[in-house]
Design a protein around this motif. Structure first.
Motif, mmCIF file in Angstrom:
data_model
loop_
_atom_site.group_PDB
_atom_site.id
_atom_site.type_symbol
_atom_site.label_atom_id
_atom_site.label_comp_id
_atom_site.label_asym_id
_atom_site.label_seq_id
_atom_site.Cartn_x
_atom_site.Cartn_y
_atom_site.Cartn_z
ATOM 1 N N PHE A 163 51.433 33.642 38.753
ATOM 2 C CA PHE A 163 51.589 33.603 40.301
ATOM 3 C C PHE A 163 50.441 32.913 40.932
ATOM 4 O O PHE A 163 50.436 32.444 42.013
ATOM 5 C CB PHE A 163 51.675 34.851 40.703
ATOM 6 N N ASP A 164 49.343 32.474 40.026
ATOM 7 C CA ASP A 164 48.130 31.793 40.518
ATOM 8 C C ASP A 164 47.835 30.826 39.592
ATOM 9 O O ASP A 164 47.124 31.268 38.697
ATOM 10 C CB ASP A 164 47.142 32.825 41.177
ATOM 11 N N ASN A 165 47.909 29.592 39.652
ATOM 12 C CA ASN A 165 47.730 28.455 38.552
ATOM 13 C C ASN A 165 46.113 28.166 38.682
ATOM 14 O O ASN A 165 45.663 27.693 37.932
ATOM 15 C CB ASN A 165 48.390 27.197 38.936
ATOM 16 N N ASP A 166 45.245 29.097 39.606
ATOM 17 C CA ASP A 166 43.840 28.725 39.526
ATOM 18 C C ASP A 166 43.109 30.055 38.977
ATOM 19 O O ASP A 166 41.910 30.111 39.125
ATOM 20 C CB ASP A 166 43.434 28.754 41.092
ATOM 21 N N VAL A 167 43.748 30.633 38.068
ATOM 22 C CA VAL A 167 43.206 31.842 37.232
ATOM 23 C C VAL A 167 43.280 31.465 35.870
ATOM 24 O O VAL A 167 44.609 31.386 35.393
ATOM 25 C CB VAL A 167 43.511 33.018 37.652
ATOM 26 N N TRP A 168 42.459 31.333 35.179
ATOM 27 C CA TRP A 168 42.626 31.263 33.533
ATOM 28 C C TRP A 168 41.773 32.181 32.802
ATOM 29 O O TRP A 168 40.840 32.538 33.426
ATOM 30 C CB TRP A 168 42.116 29.583 33.180
ATOM 31 N N HIS A 169 42.687 32.598 31.836
ATOM 32 C CA HIS A 169 42.180 33.744 30.838
ATOM 33 C C HIS A 169 42.015 33.267 29.694
ATOM 34 O O HIS A 169 42.794 32.647 28.892
ATOM 35 C CB HIS A 169 43.009 34.943 30.734
#
Length: 121
Positions: free
Chosen positions: A70-76
Motif C-alpha cells: 500500500f506504500d511503495n515508499d517503505v522497504w523492508h
C-alpha cells in the motif's frame, strides 16, 4: 517349550536394545542452518546517506525482501538464520523514502554517522 520361550524373549530384548540405542543417537543427527532474507552487515549500512535514490540504495543493499503493498515508499530488509542446534538469529532494517529519496532508516542496525549528509554535498 522353554527354548522357544527364551528365544522369543531374547529376540524381544535385542529389538528393544536396538530401538533404545538408535533413539539415543538422535542427538547426533546433523541439522543444517537455514538462512532466509538479505544478509546485511553494518559496513553495508554505513554506505547509506539521506536523499539517496531508490536505485542507489538498491545498488548498495540489493533488493528488499518486501515492499509495502500500500506504500511503495517503505522497504523492508530482513534476515533470519535458524541454526541446526535450535538457535535463532534475526535482523531487520526498514527504509522509508519520500519523493523517491531515502528519508529515514529504522531497525537493528546503527545509523551511520554520515547518514544525514547527502552524497551531493
Amino acid at each position: 517349550m522353554a527354548a522357544v520361550f527364551s528365544k522369543s524373549i531374547s529376540k524381544w530384548l535385542i529389538a528393544a536394545s536396538c530401538a533404545l540405542s538408535v533413539s539415543a543417537c538422535s542427538n547426533w543427527i546433523f541439522r543444517i542452518d537455514v538462512p532466509q532474507g538479505n544478509f546485511l552487515e553494518q559496513k553495508d549500512i554505513d554506505k547509506l546517506r539521506i536523499a539517496m535514490t531508490k536505485e542507489q540504495v538498491q545498488f548498495v543493499l540489493g533488493n528488499p525482501v518486501a515492499e509495502n503493498s500500500f506504500d511503495n515508499d517503505v522497504w523492508h530488509y530482513f534476515y533470519a538464520l535458524k541454526r541446526g542446534n535450535g538457535e535463532n538469529f534475526e535482523k531487520k532494517l526498514v527504509l522509508t523514502f519520500a519523493d523517491n529519496k531515502l528519508a529515514q532508516m529504522t531497525g537493528d542496525f546503527e545509523t551511520p554517522a554520515q547518514f544525514n549528509t547527502a552524497l551531493d554535498q
